[in-house]
Design a protein around this motif. Structure first.
Motif, short mmCIF file in Angstrom:
data_model
loop_
_atom_site.label_atom_id
_atom_site.label_comp_id
_atom_site.label_asym_id
_atom_site.label_seq_id
_atom_site.Cartn_x
_atom_site.Cartn_y
_atom_site.Cartn_z
N PHE A 97 -41.82 4.58 106.42
CA PHE A 97 -42.05 3.22 106.41
C PHE A 97 -41.17 2.58 106.90
CE2 PHE A 97 -43.06 -0.79 104.21
CZ PHE A 97 -44.46 -0.92 104.63
N ASN A 98 -39.88 2.61 106.10
CA ASN A 98 -38.70 1.76 106.31
C ASN A 98 -38.42 1.88 107.96
OD1 ASN A 98 -38.82 0.78 104.03
ND2 ASN A 98 -36.99 2.00 103.00
N ASP A 99 -38.36 2.97 108.30
CA ASP A 99 -38.03 3.20 109.86
C ASP A 99 -38.99 2.73 110.81
OD1 ASP A 99 -35.79 4.74 109.15
OD2 ASP A 99 -36.52 6.55 109.65
N ALA A 100 -40.17 2.72 110.20
CA ALA A 100 -41.29 1.96 111.23
C ALA A 100 -41.09 0.45 111.13
CB ALA A 100 -42.63 2.29 110.57
N TYR A 135 -46.49 -7.20 119.92
CA TYR A 135 -46.58 -6.39 118.93
C TYR A 135 -46.61 -4.90 119.36
CZ TYR A 135 -49.92 -3.94 115.67
OH TYR A 135 -50.35 -2.99 114.78
N LEU A 136 -45.87 -3.84 118.49
CA LEU A 136 -45.88 -2.65 118.91
C LEU A 136 -46.87 -2.00 118.46
CD1 LEU A 136 -43.88 -0.36 119.93
CD2 LEU A 136 -42.99 -0.28 117.77
N SER A 137 -47.76 -1.29 119.30
CA SER A 137 -48.99 -0.70 118.75
C SER A 137 -48.78 0.70 117.83
CB SER A 137 -49.89 0.08 120.06
OG SER A 137 -48.95 1.08 120.42
N ASN A 138 -49.44 1.18 116.94
CA ASN A 138 -49.46 2.00 115.98
C ASN A 138 -49.15 3.40 116.83
OD1 ASN A 138 -49.28 2.76 113.19
ND2 ASN A 138 -51.26 3.37 113.14
N ARG A 149 -50.06 3.72 109.07
CA ARG A 149 -51.33 3.06 109.23
C ARG A 149 -51.05 1.90 108.17
NH1 ARG A 149 -53.64 8.26 110.05
NH2 ARG A 149 -54.00 8.32 107.68
N ASP A 150 -50.79 2.09 106.73
CA ASP A 150 -50.40 0.89 105.82
C ASP A 150 -49.53 -0.01 106.38
OD1 ASP A 150 -52.09 2.44 104.31
OD2 ASP A 150 -50.47 3.13 103.00
N LEU A 151 -48.52 0.19 107.31
CA LEU A 151 -47.39 -0.79 107.74
C LEU A 151 -48.44 -1.62 108.87
CD1 LEU A 151 -44.79 -2.19 107.74
CD2 LEU A 151 -44.03 -0.37 109.60
N ASP A 152 -49.17 -0.79 109.48
CA ASP A 152 -49.92 -1.49 110.84
C ASP A 152 -50.68 -2.64 110.00
OD1 ASP A 152 -50.76 -1.58 113.47
OD2 ASP A 152 -52.34 -0.73 113.12
#
Length: 111
Positions: A34-37, A51-54, A87-90
């Protein structure tokens, strides 16, 4: 007479030490993914304003970062929780940009 077919028991279940270690490793992997994303998305948005896509974030983090020596321990666990964290971050990013767009119209959600 009690109908035992519909009765249920409520028993607490606590993990043993091996299970606690496995859960701690899993949560550690999810937190790192999560933190890296989040870092990748912030850097991409700061550099390009888009925006960076998932799909791109998932490919960059779940496959490329696992091949580096300092992140090879991410392959020890299942990939499903890591993908769910992405997905949660997205979802969080989409909600953030939609809220900002509705309230001030200063930022808009990039397509």
């Amino acid at each position: 007479m009690i109908d035992w077919r519909h009765a249920s028991l409520s028993l607490p279940g606590y993990p043993n030490t091996d299970q606690q270690a496995a859960i701690a490793r899993l949560f550690g992997c999810v937190r790192v993914a999560f933190n890296d994303a989040l870092t990748l998305r912030k850097a991409h948005y700061a550099a390009t304003g888009t925006y960076l896509s998932n799909r791109v974030a998932s490919a960059a983090l779940t496959t490329a970062s696992k091949r580096t020596p300092e992140r090879e321990w991410l392959t020890d666990g299942s990939c499903v929780p890591l993908q769910q964290a992405l997905r949660d971050l997205d979802t969080a990013y989409k909600n953030f940009f939609l809220t900002k767009h509705r309230s001030s119209c200063a930022r808009s959600f990039p397509p």
